[in-house]
Design an enzyme around this catalytic site. Structure first.
Site, short mmCIF file in Angstrom:
data_model
loop_
_atom_site.label_atom_id
_atom_site.label_comp_id
_atom_site.label_asym_id
_atom_site.label_seq_id
_atom_site.Cartn_x
_atom_site.Cartn_y
_atom_site.Cartn_z
N PHE A 1 13.56 12.20 10.20
CA PHE A 1 12.42 11.29 10.37
C PHE A 1 12.64 10.40 11.59
O PHE A 1 11.74 10.20 12.40
CB PHE A 1 12.23 10.39 9.14
CG PHE A 1 11.83 11.11 7.87
CD1 PHE A 1 10.97 12.20 7.89
CD2 PHE A 1 12.31 10.69 6.63
CE1 PHE A 1 10.60 12.85 6.72
CE2 PHE A 1 11.95 11.33 5.45
CZ PHE A 1 11.10 12.42 5.49
N SER B 1 0.87 -1.19 0.00
CA SER B 1 0.00 0.00 0.00
C SER B 1 0.90 1.23 0.00
O SER B 1 2.06 1.16 0.44
CB SER B 1 -0.95 0.00 1.20
OG SER B 1 -0.24 -0.26 2.39
N GLU C 1 1.25 5.39 0.87
CA GLU C 1 0.72 6.54 1.63
C GLU C 1 1.09 7.85 0.93
O GLU C 1 2.24 8.06 0.57
CB GLU C 1 1.30 6.50 3.05
CG GLU C 1 0.78 7.62 3.93
CD GLU C 1 1.22 7.44 5.38
OE1 GLU C 1 1.02 6.35 5.95
OE2 GLU C 1 1.79 8.40 5.92
N HIS D 1 3.71 -1.23 3.83
CA HIS D 1 3.04 0.07 3.60
C HIS D 1 4.14 1.10 3.37
O HIS D 1 4.97 1.33 4.25
CB HIS D 1 2.22 0.42 4.85
CG HIS D 1 1.48 1.72 4.76
ND1 HIS D 1 0.29 1.87 4.08
CD2 HIS D 1 1.75 2.95 5.27
CE1 HIS D 1 -0.14 3.11 4.18
NE2 HIS D 1 0.73 3.80 4.90
N ASP E 1 -0.48 13.92 15.86
CA ASP E 1 0.61 14.54 16.62
C ASP E 1 0.07 15.71 17.42
O ASP E 1 -0.70 16.52 16.91
CB ASP E 1 1.73 14.98 15.67
CG ASP E 1 2.61 13.80 15.30
OD1 ASP E 1 2.89 12.97 16.20
OD2 ASP E 1 2.98 13.69 14.13
C1 LIG Z 1 1.00 4.47 9.95
C2 LIG Z 1 0.98 5.84 10.58
C3 LIG Z 1 0.25 6.85 9.97
C4 LIG Z 1 0.21 8.13 10.54
N1 LIG Z 1 -0.53 9.12 9.94
C5 LIG Z 1 -0.67 10.33 10.52
C6 LIG Z 1 -1.52 11.35 9.97
O1 LIG Z 1 -2.13 11.17 8.92
N2 LIG Z 1 -1.61 12.53 10.63
C7 LIG Z 1 -0.94 12.77 11.81
O2 LIG Z 1 -1.09 13.86 12.40
N3 LIG Z 1 -0.13 11.83 12.35
C8 LIG Z 1 0.02 10.62 11.75
N4 LIG Z 1 0.82 9.66 12.32
C9 LIG Z 1 1.57 9.99 13.54
C10 LIG Z 1 0.72 9.75 14.79
O3 LIG Z 1 -0.41 10.59 14.76
C11 LIG Z 1 1.60 10.08 15.99
O4 LIG Z 1 2.58 9.11 16.16
C12 LIG Z 1 0.83 10.37 17.28
O5 LIG Z 1 1.72 10.99 18.18
C13 LIG Z 1 0.23 9.12 17.93
O6 LIG Z 1 -0.85 8.65 17.26
P1 LIG Z 1 -1.49 7.22 17.66
O7 LIG Z 1 -2.72 7.04 16.88
O8 LIG Z 1 -0.47 6.18 17.58
O9 LIG Z 1 -1.83 7.54 19.20
P2 LIG Z 1 -2.24 6.65 20.42
O10 LIG Z 1 -2.35 5.22 20.11
O11 LIG Z 1 -3.40 7.32 21.08
O12 LIG Z 1 -0.96 6.80 21.40
C14 LIG Z 1 -0.40 8.08 21.64
C15 LIG Z 1 0.46 8.05 22.90
O13 LIG Z 1 -0.38 8.02 24.05
C16 LIG Z 1 -0.09 6.87 24.86
N5 LIG Z 1 -1.38 6.45 25.38
C17 LIG Z 1 -2.39 5.88 24.69
N6 LIG Z 1 -3.45 5.66 25.51
C18 LIG Z 1 -3.12 6.16 26.71
C19 LIG Z 1 -3.79 6.30 27.95
N7 LIG Z 1 -5.05 5.85 28.11
N8 LIG Z 1 -3.13 6.89 28.97
C20 LIG Z 1 -1.86 7.35 28.83
N9 LIG Z 1 -1.18 7.25 27.67
C21 LIG Z 1 -1.82 6.67 26.62
C22 LIG Z 1 0.57 5.89 23.91
O14 LIG Z 1 1.40 4.96 24.58
C23 LIG Z 1 1.37 6.83 23.04
O15 LIG Z 1 2.55 7.24 23.67
C24 LIG Z 1 0.92 8.38 11.76
C25 LIG Z 1 1.67 7.36 12.35
C26 LIG Z 1 1.71 6.10 11.78
C27 LIG Z 1 2.53 5.01 12.43
#
Ligand SMILES: Cc1cc2nc3c(=O)[nH]c(=O)nc-3n(C[C@H](O)[C@H](O)[C@H](O)COP(=O)(O)OP(=O)(O)OC[C@H]3O[C@@H](n4cnc5c(N)ncnc54)[C@H](O)[C@@H]3O)c2cc1C
Length: 284
Positions: free
Chosen positions: A211, A7, A9, A261, A101
């Site tokens: 990165f 895939s 991105e 991906h 982020d």
């Molecule tokens: C494949 C991929 C695609 C991405 N695409 C984008 C995009 O399109 N736009 C963008 O802005 N970013 C993108 N990102 C980056 C991503 O948004 C960041 O890494 C962000 O900081 C975390 O997102 P997440 O969904 O993993 O968060 P989460 O899974 O919510 O985790 C975030 C942090 O919070 C912690 N955490 C989770 N739940 C709890 C809780 N209940 N209590 C305390 N801590 C907790 C986790 O351990 C982690 O450190 C992408 C990353 C990847 C790997």
């Protein structure tokens, strides 16, 4: 070995010049028949229309499934619900669900908005739309940089799976062992969803360092030194990157990775060279 699934991105173009180039990038990437494209989404709800418009143009141009990334940080349930409805009306069946982020001002605070973590977003999508969407989430074999420790980060990953994720895409990494370790931990925890490695082709020294620093990925010392040495010879640097990443991807696929991906950064050539080199490698 079966032909691996790929895939690609993309991100919504930010300038008229990059918007003008994107159709040709999409066309070249589509020619190798990826399983799907995905389109990133700015954190804090920025550029929602950019994601939507890019998604529509990819589908229109290629007819290939395209998944929007959807971030929840800084957003409201109502806004996310409206985006989900709009995507569903456009025929979208797969979503990459993320926290996004954090803005720099909120780095040490909990995430702003009504949904704070990606597991809450996954639950919200399931509440609103049942099993209609296939949901991918992010996985961090080397730990998310803001996590307290690897165990807490892994528990968070499990929460996303329990909330209803169908698959995961990893953060970029350059060391296959961290992926195998993560998959082993998933296996022990009874997690059976596909964990697809995220692959960032190497196109430069400074951007590779950046990165890796930004997402907490380890750049092995020998690779850093070789990239540093080759930084002023772009062709040699890219060739080196292809050799290293072909070996990495081949090892991942041979040892069970369900697909790859590619973070294309809106360039066709680096990912396509890798796909081509890899196709030769896995058929050998
Ligand atoms: C494949 C991929 C695609 C991405 N695409 C984008 C995009 O399109 N736009 C963008 O802005 N970013 C993108 N990102 C980056 C991503 O948004 C960041 O890494 C962000 O900081 C975390 O997102 P997440 O969904 O993993 O968060 P989460 O899974 O919510 O985790 C975030 C942090 O919070 C912690 N955490 C989770 N739940 C709890 C809780 N209940 N209590 C305390 N801590 C907790 C986790 O351990 C982690 O450190 C992408 C990353 C990847 C790997």
């Amino acid at each position: 070995m079966d032909t691996p699934n790929f895939s690609f991105e993309l991100f919504p173009p930010r300038t008229p010049e990059s918007a003008a180039k994107l159709p040709s990038v999409i066309q070249k990437l589509a020619a190798v028949s990826p399983s799907y494209f995905s389109v990133t989404h700015g954190a804090c709800g920025s550029d929602q229309n950019g994601t939507y418009d890019t998604l529509l143009s990819v589908v229109e141009q290629t007819g290939i499934e395209t998944a929007p990334h959807l971030t929840c940080v800084g957003s409201t349930r109502a806004n996310i619900a409206a985006q989900l409805d709009r995507y569903r009306e456009a025929g979208v069946k797969r979503i990459v669900a993320l926290r996004g982020d954090l803005p720099a001002t909120a780095m040490s605070a909990s995430a702003p908005g009504e949904l704070h973590y990606a597991n809450e977003l996954v639950s919200f999508i399931r509440e609103q739309h049942g099993d209609y969407f296939r949901i991918e989430v992010a996985a961090y074999p080397e730990m998310h940089p803001q996590a307290a420790n690897p165990a807490a980060d892994f528990e968070n990953f499990c929460r996303k799976v329990e909330a209803g994720a169908d698959g995961a895409i990893t953060q970029l990494f350059y060391n296959a062992d961290c992926y195998f370790d993560f998959v082993e931990r998933c296996d022990k925890a009874g997690i059976r969803i596909p964990i697809v490695p995220g692959v960032m082709p190497i196109t430069g020294y400074a951007n590779t360092l950046r990165f890796c620093t930004n997402c907490g990925a380890d750049l092995p010392r020998w690779m850093r030194l070789r990239l540093e040495q080759l930084q002023h010879d772009k062709d040699a640097l890219v060739d080196f990157g292809i050799v290293v990443l072909t070996r990495l991807c081949e090892s991942l696929l041979r040892n069970g990775a369900p697909g790859l991906h590619f973070y294309t950064i809106n360039q066709s050539e680096p990912s396509l060279r890798l796909v081509e080199s890899l196709a030769l490698a896995v058929m050998a």
